[in-house]
Design a protein around this motif. Structure first.
Motif, PDB file in Angstrom:
ATOM      1  N   ASP A 189      39.514  24.069  39.932  1.00 35.69           N
ATOM      2  CA  ASP A 189      39.454  23.831  41.407  1.00 35.69           C
ATOM      3  C   ASP A 189      38.375  24.766  42.061  1.00 35.69           C
ATOM      4  O   ASP A 189      37.645  24.418  42.898  1.00 35.69           O
ATOM      5  N   ARG A 190      38.326  26.166  41.474  1.00 30.81           N
ATOM      6  CA  ARG A 190      37.239  26.860  41.898  1.00 30.81           C
ATOM      7  C   ARG A 190      35.908  26.742  41.437  1.00 30.81           C
ATOM      8  O   ARG A 190      34.927  26.657  42.389  1.00 30.81           O
ATOM      9  N   ILE A 191      35.908  25.875  40.372  1.00 31.27           N
ATOM     10  CA  ILE A 191      34.503  25.313  39.941  1.00 31.27           C
ATOM     11  C   ILE A 191      34.014  24.187  40.793  1.00 31.27           C
ATOM     12  O   ILE A 191      32.839  23.960  41.480  1.00 31.27           O
ATOM     13  N   LEU A 192      35.051  23.402  41.116  1.00 30.77           N
ATOM     14  CA  LEU A 192      34.792  22.060  41.828  1.00 30.77           C
ATOM     15  C   LEU A 192      34.751  22.381  43.386  1.00 30.77           C
ATOM     16  O   LEU A 192      33.681  21.687  43.888  1.00 30.77           O
ATOM     17  N   GLY A 193      35.203  23.190  43.885  1.00 25.71           N
ATOM     18  CA  GLY A 193      35.199  23.854  45.187  1.00 25.71           C
ATOM     19  C   GLY A 193      33.871  24.857  45.427  1.00 25.71           C
ATOM     20  O   GLY A 193      33.554  25.006  46.574  1.00 25.71           O
ATOM     21  N   GLY A 194      33.313  25.195  44.444  1.00 28.08           N
ATOM     22  CA  GLY A 194      31.980  25.763  44.477  1.00 28.08           C
ATOM     23  C   GLY A 194      32.197  27.401  44.408  1.00 28.08           C
ATOM     24  O   GLY A 194      31.305  28.301  44.765  1.00 28.08           O
ATOM     25  N   GLU A 195      33.504  27.879  44.357  1.00 31.79           N
ATOM     26  CA  GLU A 195      33.747  29.471  44.353  1.00 31.79           C
ATOM     27  C   GLU A 195      33.197  29.958  43.204  1.00 31.79           C
ATOM     28  O   GLU A 195      32.745  31.074  42.924  1.00 31.79           O
ATOM     29  N   LEU A 196      33.167  29.124  42.124  1.00 33.34           N
ATOM     30  CA  LEU A 196      32.437  29.487  40.786  1.00 33.34           C
ATOM     31  C   LEU A 196      31.596  28.514  40.752  1.00 33.34           C
ATOM     32  O   LEU A 196      31.465  27.458  40.325  1.00 33.34           O
ATOM     33  N   PRO A 197      30.091  28.790  41.182  1.00 31.67           N
ATOM     34  CA  PRO A 197      28.943  27.948  41.097  1.00 31.67           C
ATOM     35  C   PRO A 197      28.357  27.760  39.730  1.00 31.67           C
ATOM     36  O   PRO A 197      28.527  28.384  38.912  1.00 31.67           O
ATOM     37  N   ALA A 198      27.570  26.687  39.643  1.00 33.49           N
ATOM     38  CA  ALA A 198      26.927  26.343  38.521  1.00 33.49           C
ATOM     39  C   ALA A 198      26.056  27.462  37.960  1.00 33.49           C
ATOM     40  O   ALA A 198      25.424  28.167  38.740  1.00 33.49           O
ATOM     41  N   GLY A 199      26.109  27.772  36.754  1.00 32.17           N
ATOM     42  CA  GLY A 199      25.308  29.043  36.321  1.00 32.17           C
ATOM     43  C   GLY A 199      26.072  30.262  36.294  1.00 32.17           C
ATOM     44  O   GLY A 199      25.749  31.380  35.496  1.00 32.17           O
ATOM     45  N   ALA A 200      27.153  30.370  37.108  1.00 29.26           N
ATOM     46  CA  ALA A 200      27.825  31.806  37.060  1.00 29.26           C
ATOM     47  C   ALA A 200      28.465  32.013  35.696  1.00 29.26           C
ATOM     48  O   ALA A 200      28.887  31.023  34.903  1.00 29.26           O
ATOM     49  N   ALA A 201      28.751  33.047  35.358  1.00 33.24           N
ATOM     50  CA  ALA A 201      29.517  33.304  34.097  1.00 33.24           C
ATOM     51  C   ALA A 201      31.155  33.683  34.582  1.00 33.24           C
ATOM     52  O   ALA A 201      31.489  34.270  35.459  1.00 33.24           O
ATOM     53  N   LEU A 202      31.902  32.990  33.756  1.00 27.86           N
ATOM     54  CA  LEU A 202      33.215  32.887  33.898  1.00 27.86           C
ATOM     55  C   LEU A 202      33.751  34.456  33.434  1.00 27.86           C
ATOM     56  O   LEU A 202      33.131  34.917  32.469  1.00 27.86           O
ATOM     57  N   THR A 203      34.617  34.883  34.074  1.00 26.96           N
ATOM     58  CA  THR A 203      35.277  36.270  33.569  1.00 26.96           C
ATOM     59  C   THR A 203      35.757  36.104  32.241  1.00 26.96           C
ATOM     60  O   THR A 203      36.374  35.143  31.886  1.00 26.96           O
ATOM     61  N   ALA A 204      35.477  37.362  31.386  1.00 24.89           N
ATOM     62  CA  ALA A 204      35.932  37.386  29.866  1.00 24.89           C
ATOM     63  C   ALA A 204      37.417  37.072  30.008  1.00 24.89           C
ATOM     64  O   ALA A 204      38.123  37.214  30.844  1.00 24.89           O
ATOM     65  N   GLU A 205      37.874  36.606  28.741  1.00 23.85           N
ATOM     66  CA  GLU A 205      39.257  36.171  28.456  1.00 23.85           C
ATOM     67  C   GLU A 205      39.906  37.514  28.683  1.00 23.85           C
ATOM     68  O   GLU A 205      41.082  37.316  29.225  1.00 23.85           O
ATOM     69  N   ARG A 206      39.761  38.620  28.145  1.00 24.97           N
ATOM     70  CA  ARG A 206      40.565  39.808  28.778  1.00 24.97           C
ATOM     71  C   ARG A 206      40.698  39.958  29.997  1.00 24.97           C
ATOM     72  O   ARG A 206      41.746  40.394  30.649  1.00 24.97           O
ATOM     73  N   GLY A 207      39.653  40.089  30.903  1.00 27.71           N
ATOM     74  CA  GLY A 207      39.557  40.024  32.264  1.00 27.71           C
ATOM     75  C   GLY A 207      40.440  39.051  33.082  1.00 27.71           C
ATOM     76  O   GLY A 207      41.263  39.172  33.942  1.00 27.71           O
ATOM     77  N   LEU A 208      40.269  37.719  32.526  1.00 28.37           N
ATOM     78  CA  LEU A 208      41.202  36.695  33.224  1.00 28.37           C
ATOM     79  C   LEU A 208      42.773  36.912  32.904  1.00 28.37           C
ATOM     80  O   LEU A 208      43.509  36.478  34.060  1.00 28.37           O
ATOM     81  N   ALA A 209      43.168  37.225  31.640  1.00 29.50           N
ATOM     82  CA  ALA A 209      44.332  37.555  31.456  1.00 29.50           C
ATOM     83  C   ALA A 209      44.973  38.742  32.305  1.00 29.50           C
ATOM     84  O   ALA A 209      46.051  38.470  32.893  1.00 29.50           O
ATOM     85  N   ALA A 210      44.075  39.760  32.512  1.00 32.25           N
ATOM     86  CA  ALA A 210      44.655  40.989  33.207  1.00 32.25           C
ATOM     87  C   ALA A 210      44.822  40.386  34.895  1.00 32.25           C
ATOM     88  O   ALA A 210      45.746  40.751  35.703  1.00 32.25           O
ATOM     89  N   GLU A 211      43.732  39.526  35.368  1.00 31.34           N
ATOM     90  CA  GLU A 211      43.836  39.130  36.641  1.00 31.34           C
ATOM     91  C   GLU A 211      44.879  38.464  36.875  1.00 31.34           C
ATOM     92  O   GLU A 211      45.496  38.530  38.044  1.00 31.34           O
ATOM     93  N   PHE A 212      45.258  37.325  36.240  1.00 29.89           N
ATOM     94  CA  PHE A 212      46.405  36.531  36.658  1.00 29.89           C
ATOM     95  C   PHE A 212      47.723  36.827  35.827  1.00 29.89           C
ATOM     96  O   PHE A 212      48.571  35.973  36.084  1.00 29.89           O
ATOM     97  N   GLY A 213      47.550  37.981  35.105  1.00 28.01           N
ATOM     98  CA  GLY A 213      49.148  38.382  34.473  1.00 28.01           C
ATOM     99  C   GLY A 213      49.552  37.359  33.704  1.00 28.01           C
ATOM    100  O   GLY A 213      50.750  37.029  33.424  1.00 28.01           O
ATOM    101  N   VAL A 214      48.810  36.813  32.607  1.00 23.36           N
ATOM    102  CA  VAL A 214      49.092  36.004  31.660  1.00 23.36           C
ATOM    103  C   VAL A 214      48.675  36.397  30.155  1.00 23.36           C
ATOM    104  O   VAL A 214      47.525  37.393  30.070  1.00 23.36           O
ATOM    105  N   ASN A 215      49.136  35.829  28.925  1.00 20.92           N
ATOM    106  CA  ASN A 215      48.573  36.155  28.039  1.00 20.92           C
ATOM    107  C   ASN A 215      47.131  35.604  27.444  1.00 20.92           C
ATOM    108  O   ASN A 215      46.936  34.582  28.122  1.00 20.92           O
ATOM    109  N   ARG A 216      46.555  36.191  26.543  1.00 19.54           N
ATOM    110  CA  ARG A 216      45.294  35.818  26.164  1.00 19.54           C
ATOM    111  C   ARG A 216      44.991  34.285  25.488  1.00 19.54           C
ATOM    112  O   ARG A 216      44.287  33.399  25.676  1.00 19.54           O
ATOM    113  N   HIS A 217      46.415  33.867  24.834  1.00 20.01           N
ATOM    114  CA  HIS A 217      46.390  32.384  24.426  1.00 20.01           C
ATOM    115  C   HIS A 217      46.256  31.438  25.497  1.00 20.01           C
ATOM    116  O   HIS A 217      45.748  30.484  25.333  1.00 20.01           O
ATOM    117  N   ALA A 218      47.046  31.956  26.528  1.00 22.63           N
ATOM    118  CA  ALA A 218      46.838  30.951  27.644  1.00 22.63           C
ATOM    119  C   ALA A 218      45.529  30.647  28.307  1.00 22.63           C
ATOM    120  O   ALA A 218      45.135  29.435  28.556  1.00 22.63           O
TER     121      ALA A 218
END
Length: 237
Positions: A21-50
């Motif tokens: 939804d962030r991509i489709l809504g433009g919050e994450l625009p085309a060409g932007a780098a997605l936060t690294a796996e470790r950072g996403l896991a920390a941001e959302f409080g989930v494990n890296r497998h998820a």
């Protein structure tokens, strides 16, 4: 942290939907780098497998790609995504609404149906042509309940699309009637002019049986276009 945004069940599915939804809504625009796996896991409080599972689904949906440098880059979904993303587009906070997407799908339905009728007229066997005529007769004896007519209409059109011999059209038809696209949610009363025109269904069946390809295409397009809302639609940018 955004831990509250993620429920504990099916965390990879929820993380996928949130990033989608962030991509489709433009919050994450085309060409932007997605936060690294470790950072996403920390941001959302989930494990890296998820996180890995969610990113894998984003790749499968052609919303991101992994660059040679190892970064995950956001793609322009308008250039890369397929029909399977349709409901995700409608669910996003920005972009086309469900109503817009339903109108777009009904326009596609009219185009596919018209050409499928033409191809069916050219390609289908005599047995299939006979089945289509018989199904049109059963359709004439259905209703006037719009829900019953809608079910009979789907069964009749399936014969035509299968008779076209075009597998891509058949898969698109399955998406249209199976809920991948929001056409299934369009109120039957919006389609009343199409569904109640029993005579047009019978004429179309007769055109197919008589191998009148141009007449079949023209009538199919006219019939299916009746269900397309007249509201103007802005181009997708």
């Amino acid at each position: 942290m955004n831990e509250g945004l993620i429920r504990r069940e099916a965390v990879s599915d929820q993380l996928f939907a949130l990033l989608r939804d962030r991509i489709l809504g433009g919050e994450l625009p085309a060409g932007a780098a997605l936060t690294a796996e470790r950072g996403l896991a920390a941001e959302f409080g989930v494990n890296r497998h998820a996180v890995r599972e969610a990113v894998k689904r984003l790749q499968q949906a052609r919303l991101v790609e992994v660059s040679h440098g190892g970064r995950t880059l956001v793609l322009d979904w308008r250039h890369t995504a397929g029909l399977d993303l349709a409901m995700g587009i409608a669910a996003a906070d920005a972009g086309p609404t469900v109503e817009d997407l339903a109108r777009d799908a009904l326009e596609m339905r009219a185009c596919i149906g018209a050409d499928a009728a033409r191809l069916c007229t050219i390609r289908c066997s005599e047995d299939t042509a006979g089945e289509i005529v018989e199904a049109a007769g059963r359709y004439a004896r259905t209703g006037p309940d719009l829900t019953e007519l809608a079910d009979a209409d789907v069964a009749w059109w399936r014969l035509i699309v299968e008779g076209s011999g075009n597998v891509a059209y058949l898969l698109a038809f399955n998406s249209l009637v199976g809920g991948t696209l929001p056409v299934a949610d369009v109120p039957d009363d919006l389609r009343a002019a199409e569904l109640l025109d029993v005579e047009a269904h019978q004429r179309l069946a007769a055109h197919i049986a008589a191998r009148e390809a141009e007449a079949a295409e023209r009538l199919a397009r006219e019939l299916l276009s009746r269900s397309v809302p007249a509201t103007p639609r802005k181009a997708v940018r």
